[in-house]
Design a protein around this motif. Structure first.
Motif, PDB file in Angstrom:
ATOM      1  N   THR A  54       0.857  -1.137   0.071  1.00 35.68           N
ATOM      2  CA  THR A  54      -0.114  -0.081   0.055  1.00 35.68           C
ATOM      3  C   THR A  54       0.908   1.405   0.004  1.00 35.68           C
ATOM      4  O   THR A  54       0.162   2.219  -0.160  1.00 35.68           O
ATOM      5  N   GLY A  55       2.076   0.953   0.232  1.00 39.80           N
ATOM      6  CA  GLY A  55       3.206   2.333   0.478  1.00 39.80           C
ATOM      7  C   GLY A  55       3.028   2.712   1.787  1.00 39.80           C
ATOM      8  O   GLY A  55       3.814   3.909   2.140  1.00 39.80           O
ATOM      9  N   GLU A  56       2.318   2.188   2.588  1.00 37.55           N
ATOM     10  CA  GLU A  56       2.248   2.559   4.030  1.00 37.55           C
ATOM     11  C   GLU A  56       3.927   2.422   4.599  1.00 37.55           C
ATOM     12  O   GLU A  56       4.330   3.268   5.389  1.00 37.55           O
ATOM     13  N   LEU A  57       4.665   1.533   4.181  1.00 40.70           N
ATOM     14  CA  LEU A  57       5.928   1.472   4.422  1.00 40.70           C
ATOM     15  C   LEU A  57       6.501   1.639   3.063  1.00 40.70           C
ATOM     16  O   LEU A  57       6.013   0.931   2.136  1.00 40.70           O
ATOM     17  N   MET A  58       7.628   2.240   3.138  1.00 39.93           N
ATOM     18  CA  MET A  58       8.455   2.175   1.567  1.00 39.93           C
ATOM     19  C   MET A  58       9.887   1.715   2.143  1.00 39.93           C
ATOM     20  O   MET A  58      10.333   1.778   3.285  1.00 39.93           O
ATOM     21  N   GLY A  59      10.623   0.986   1.042  1.00 36.37           N
ATOM     22  CA  GLY A  59      11.757   0.556   1.398  1.00 36.37           C
ATOM     23  C   GLY A  59      12.563   0.618   0.168  1.00 36.37           C
ATOM     24  O   GLY A  59      12.526   1.364  -0.719  1.00 36.37           O
ATOM     25  N   CYS A  60      13.915   0.346   0.594  1.00 40.75           N
ATOM     26  CA  CYS A  60      15.164   0.448  -0.303  1.00 40.75           C
ATOM     27  C   CYS A  60      15.980  -0.628  -0.271  1.00 40.75           C
ATOM     28  O   CYS A  60      15.791  -1.525   0.441  1.00 40.75           O
ATOM     29  N   PHE A  61      16.963  -0.945  -1.049  1.00 39.56           N
ATOM     30  CA  PHE A  61      17.945  -2.082  -1.363  1.00 39.56           C
ATOM     31  C   PHE A  61      19.296  -1.787  -1.629  1.00 39.56           C
ATOM     32  O   PHE A  61      19.665  -0.707  -2.282  1.00 39.56           O
ATOM     33  N   GLY A  62      19.980  -2.166  -0.714  1.00 40.86           N
ATOM     34  CA  GLY A  62      21.340  -2.036  -0.383  1.00 40.86           C
ATOM     35  C   GLY A  62      22.493  -3.000  -0.829  1.00 40.86           C
ATOM     36  O   GLY A  62      22.521  -3.993  -0.214  1.00 40.86           O
ATOM     37  N   LEU A  63      22.855  -2.721  -2.198  1.00 43.62           N
ATOM     38  CA  LEU A  63      23.987  -3.775  -2.836  1.00 43.62           C
ATOM     39  C   LEU A  63      25.135  -2.962  -2.926  1.00 43.62           C
ATOM     40  O   LEU A  63      26.165  -3.219  -2.581  1.00 43.62           O
ATOM     41  N   THR A  64      25.130  -1.795  -3.851  1.00 46.34           N
ATOM     42  CA  THR A  64      26.047  -1.226  -4.459  1.00 46.34           C
ATOM     43  C   THR A  64      26.992  -0.382  -3.468  1.00 46.34           C
ATOM     44  O   THR A  64      26.186   0.310  -2.354  1.00 46.34           O
ATOM     45  N   GLU A  65      28.235  -0.374  -3.374  1.00 42.63           N
ATOM     46  CA  GLU A  65      28.944   0.320  -2.426  1.00 42.63           C
ATOM     47  C   GLU A  65      29.705   1.292  -3.134  1.00 42.63           C
ATOM     48  O   GLU A  65      29.969   1.253  -4.385  1.00 42.63           O
ATOM     49  N   PRO A  66      30.477   2.259  -2.436  1.00 39.30           N
ATOM     50  CA  PRO A  66      31.324   2.978  -2.877  1.00 39.30           C
ATOM     51  C   PRO A  66      32.401   2.676  -3.987  1.00 39.30           C
ATOM     52  O   PRO A  66      32.770   3.231  -4.829  1.00 39.30           O
TER      53      PRO A  66
END
Length: 396
Positions: free
Chosen positions: A133-145
């Motif tokens: 529903t978008g009540e929670l939003m997420g992101c994805f952490g793979l790429t590093e500096p």
């Protein structure tokens, strides 16, 4: 100051009558998404892109039209749709703006998909319905500096402290990071194996500084993920998946969405150029009547038509669980290349007007400069095809 409402006269090209290959449900989903984009995205997106601000008010609508995890089963809040429907939704949203499609792609393919595919039942029930529903939003952490195309070299790590894990490291170029409630993060354990885990905003030592100064995806929020001795509960770890298979499986989902989405950009630029060329008078007649302009338009519609056939077939294969990683790579690379070429030619056809915010083309062009390298660069996808057809790995 309030801006005048922008009109969106977009009409999608269908030179080979591909609509006959779609179901009534596919067409209904497309018209619902297209109407929403015309009403909610098109009138505001240039203004937000100019200000380099993500329009957070669109999140609720994205959830309502089923853009978050449309292939996730209904019991977890998804729509349980096939992959052609998912592609169509991404195509229509990216036709509006690549940054908004990125927000939806990350939520569905890179956050909801791994929780559904790799997570525990407890994790699925806790997170998926609210993410849908978008009540929670997420992101994805793979790429590093220091690790982009070579994610296996990551240095972000977790240590087993008995009652919990301790997470340290950093990720960058993370869409949705500045406002995300949760992050699906990939880190190496003490044995050097890559593990997936869920980090929640508010955990001590977890911060998400925003990336500033972007010339591309300006209406999308990008940031870093910084982990300084973050305590991760053991129930937040994906239990069984180890190695690059986990994150690459997620990227495969996202690349599939881009294959459709980038084609939406190409279709929008073509439609804009075609309409403009019929209205713009030079030397006493519309520029659409001149040979070089017709050449540009004819080549655009040819490449769009080939791309439409490619992603439609890929959608059928994906829904049957028969689409290979390499087939998805080919479609992602082709759609983005087609879109870049069409956007640049369309920009030329509009002359000086092509660089203004009165038309979508220049914004699309800048966005595509990110799309061509994220979720696997243009060259990496070429080498994936090369390795598949020769059996020889050119990466190393």
């Amino acid at each position: 100051m309030e801006k005048s409402i922008r009109k969106d006269p977009y009409e999608a090209p269908d030179y080979y009558l591909l609509d006959e290959l779609l179901t009534d449900e596919h067409k209904l989903i497309r018209s619902t998404t297209r109407d929403w984009v015309k009403k909610e995205v098109s009138p505001i997106i240039e203004d937000f892109a100019q200000r380099a601000e993500f329009p957070k008010q669109l999140i609720k609508g994205l959830g309502e039209i089923g853009a978050f995890g449309p292939t996730i089963p209904i019991e977890y809040g998804g729509a349980g749709l096939d992959y052609t429907a998912y592609g169509i939704i991404m195509q229509e949203i990216e036709r509006g703006d690549s940054g908004i499609r990125s927000t939806a792609s990350v939520q569905g393919s890179l956050v909801m998909y791994p929780i559904y595919a790799y997570g525990t039942e407890q994790q699925r029930k806790k997170y998926l319905p609210k993410l849908a529903t978008g009540e929670l939003m997420g992101c994805f952490g793979l790429t590093e500096p220091d690790h982009g195309s070579n994610p296996g070299g990551m240095t972000t790590n977790i240590k087993d402290m008995g009652s919990h894990y301790l997470l340290n490291g950093a990720k960058m170029w993370i869409s949705n990071a500045p406002f995300a409630d949760i992050a699906v993060v990939w880190a190496k354990d003490e044995a050097g194996k890559i593990r997936g885990l869920i980090v929640e905003r508010g955990m001590k030592g977890f911060s998400t500084p925003e990336t500033q100064g972007k010339w591309s995806l300006r209406a999308s929020a990008t940031g870093e993920l910084v982990f300084d001795n973050v305590e991760i509960p053991k129930e937040n770890i994906f239990p069984d998946i180890t190695g690059l298979k986990g994150p690459l499986g997620c990227l495969n989902q996202a690349r599939y969405g881009i294959a459709w989405g980038a084609l939406g950009v190409a279709m929008d630029c073509y439609d804009t150029a075609l309409r403009y060329s019929k209205e713009r008078i030079q030397f006493g007649r519309p520029i659409a009547g001149f040979q070089l302009q017709q050449k540009k338009l004819a080549e655009m519609i040819t490449e769009i038509t080939k791309g439409q056939l490619l992603v439609w077939r890929l959608g059928v294969l994906k829904s049957q669980n028969r689409a290979s990683v390499e087939q998805i790579s080919m479609a992602k690379r082709n759609s983005v290349e087609v879109a870049i070429e069409i956007a640049r030619n369309a920009r030329q056809m509009l002359g000086g007007m092509g660089i203004t915010g009165d038309y979508s083309i220049m914004r699309h062009m800048m966005n595509l400069e990110s799309v061509v390298t994220y979720e696997g660069t243009h060259d990496i996808h070429l080498l994936i095809t090369g390795m598949d057809i020769t059996g020889i790995n050119a990466f190393k």
